[in-house]
Design an enzyme around this catalytic site. Sequence first.
Site, PDB file in Angstrom:
ATOM      1  N   GLU A 285     -73.358 -19.260  17.380  1.00 21.07           N
ATOM      2  CA  GLU A 285     -72.262 -20.247  17.342  1.00 21.07           C
ATOM      3  C   GLU A 285     -72.558 -21.392  16.374  1.00 21.07           C
ATOM      4  O   GLU A 285     -71.645 -22.076  15.917  1.00 21.07           O
ATOM      5  CB  GLU A 285     -71.981 -20.786  18.755  1.00 21.07           C
ATOM      6  CG  GLU A 285     -73.008 -21.766  19.339  1.00 21.07           C
ATOM      7  CD  GLU A 285     -74.217 -21.104  20.011  1.00 21.07           C
ATOM      8  OE1 GLU A 285     -74.479 -19.914  19.731  1.00 21.07           O
ATOM      9  OE2 GLU A 285     -74.909 -21.785  20.794  1.00 21.07           O
TER      10      GLU A 285
ATOM     11  N   CYS B 296     -78.748 -16.713  24.011  1.00 19.47           N
ATOM     12  CA  CYS B 296     -80.018 -17.333  24.365  1.00 19.47           C
ATOM     13  C   CYS B 296     -80.318 -17.118  25.853  1.00 19.47           C
ATOM     14  O   CYS B 296     -80.653 -16.012  26.236  1.00 19.47           O
ATOM     15  CB  CYS B 296     -80.029 -18.798  23.935  1.00 19.47           C
ATOM     16  SG  CYS B 296     -81.722 -19.342  23.568  1.00 19.47           S
TER      17      CYS B 296
ATOM     18  N   HIS C  67     -78.732 -18.497  18.351  1.00 20.15           N
ATOM     19  CA  HIS C  67     -77.432 -19.125  18.623  1.00 20.15           C
ATOM     20  C   HIS C  67     -76.459 -18.871  17.465  1.00 20.15           C
ATOM     21  O   HIS C  67     -76.387 -19.698  16.544  1.00 20.15           O
ATOM     22  CB  HIS C  67     -77.611 -20.638  18.774  1.00 20.15           C
ATOM     23  CG  HIS C  67     -78.310 -21.046  20.025  1.00 20.15           C
ATOM     24  ND1 HIS C  67     -77.644 -21.440  21.162  1.00 20.15           N
ATOM     25  CD2 HIS C  67     -79.629 -21.100  20.326  1.00 20.15           C
ATOM     26  CE1 HIS C  67     -78.515 -21.735  22.104  1.00 20.15           C
ATOM     27  NE2 HIS C  67     -79.732 -21.539  21.628  1.00 20.15           N
TER      28      HIS C  67
HETATM   29  N1  GLN Z   1     -84.154 -21.895  28.580  1.00 20.26           N
HETATM   30  C1  GLN Z   1     -84.330 -20.799  27.677  1.00 20.26           C
HETATM   31  C2  GLN Z   1     -85.554 -21.001  26.798  1.00 20.26           C
HETATM   32  O1  GLN Z   1     -86.037 -22.083  26.635  1.00 20.26           O
HETATM   33  C3  GLN Z   1     -83.083 -20.562  26.845  1.00 20.26           C
HETATM   34  C4  GLN Z   1     -82.720 -21.702  25.965  1.00 20.26           C
HETATM   35  C5  GLN Z   1     -81.300 -21.649  25.477  1.00 20.26           C
HETATM   36  O2  GLN Z   1     -80.438 -21.009  26.069  1.00 20.26           O
HETATM   37  N2  GLN Z   1     -81.003 -22.348  24.396  1.00 20.26           N
HETATM   38  O3  GLN Z   1     -86.053 -20.058  26.227  1.00 20.26           O
END
Ligand code: GLN
EC number: 6.3.4.2
Length: 544
Positions: A515, A387, A513
Amino acid sequence: MASQKNTKFIFVTGGVTSSLGKGIIAASLAKLLQARGFSVTIQKLDPYINVDPGTLNPYEHGECFVTEDGAETDLDLGHYERFLNINTSQENNVTTGRIYYNVITKEREGAYLGKTVQVIPHITDEIKRNIYAVAEKSDYDIVITEIGGCVGDIESLPFIEAVRQVKWDVGPNNFLVINLTLIPYLKAAGELKTKPTQHAVKQLLESGIQPDILVCRTEHKLPQEIRKKLALFCNVNINSVIEAMDADSIYDVPLLMRKEKLDERVLAKLKLSHKVEPELTQWKNFLGKLKNPISEINIALVGKYIELPDAYKSITESFIHAGAENETKVNVKWIHSEEVNSENVASLLSSVHGVLVAPGFGERGIEGKIATIKYCREEKLPFFGICLGMQCAVVEFARNVLGLKDASSTEMQQKTKNPIIDLMLEQQGITQKGGTMRLGSYACELQKNTKAYQAYGKTKINERHRHRYEFNNRYLQDIEAAGMKATGINPKTGLVEIVEISDHPWFVGTQFHPELKSTVLNPHPLFVRFVKASLEHKILSESN
Ligand code: GLN
């Protein structure tokens, strides 16, 4: 009203202190019952006023676990999924905030017209409605409901009262309370002490609840006379006093609970047939590999919440699953992203064989993440960005390979001339913070001959999301021409889901994600491949 199927309801409460591991005990019991052929799910009721933990800082509450249906939930739901290999959803996690929100919304709609809306019966009815809704959704044999917090807290009272009422709704044979408690060891006296438990149980009794089973967290074995004393003072059967010793791994707990016959006690009390002995072959195979690794590697986890490892719970658990799959012990080296810079990065990463750059929000620590990624890219060190970690990899590449020195994410620099990571169109008018990110499972299509395809072995995948910003497709052509490929794309929207550098042993960034989908029985393929690549890097660097 209770479900048609004669579902059994088990409640797990906690006394003496919080953080006793109710989630792991609930998940372990569920695992044993599932291994006997029962269909089981687990629900967590949290007594705080946030509607969900999505708006909580990870320092406050650890990781926010996202389900397939896009609910932002407590990290215990991650344990439930990892243990049971099932998907949970919004119904599996309910907070006081959500209960009141629902009741107040109904009140405004006129659902209680003419009536005074009160904690009992309106709030307690809404709590019970949420408990029964889980059972009805998939007609489970058994629903385990974990009550967050500690018995005696002011804020848990309506939940405890609802539990008391459930017994009368569903009948005593369909209802069971397990109270998790702490038996402290007084070193000076050389004794285990039962008094705090006696008090905790008294408090439950004052609320009209007699626990059926006591699960006792302890650092020392519970001698027979302590068990007898607990049974006598807490009004339970002696074989309902279950010892829960501190374990090496949370994945040992189902077997420890089996040894203590927790599942057998539960079945007897609920008048359920034992069906079959628990089928735990795969679980034991996993434990065998986990405990007997043939190799060992160090992986750096670079993030800004590392003071609280719970903030990265699903990532560290995924390493445990993927490590066992590779018969490799994965040592996680925690690195604070704010501490990394271009001068110290080589020495900070000198003993590691792979680097994971973690998800996150906001500007703090960003430049440290970018310096880390530059080093991994140039030194051909295996890299996995999740992410925000993926977004930083794109920014680093744009700055240092494409030469767009001011490239950035508009999350960090709103006015950047090169918004290589930018707010999605749908996100632009949104002002409310709670539950408004891109959340939950989305489809992704993989290109063949890529690291991602090699890992998954198929082209169509689904993964979970939690973010507002995205790869800006305006830059896609230039980025690809310079050597960073978009190897996974959302087939509906064209959004970039995975980036890779092909001229690198293993450089993968995912907007989603992974994970959140790794379980004991299904370790996540990207984690499995990343651990493998890190192991190969270690072997290669040692032979040079
Ligand atoms: N801050 C970033 C976004 O909102 C990544 C979010 C994250 O790593 N879960 O896109």
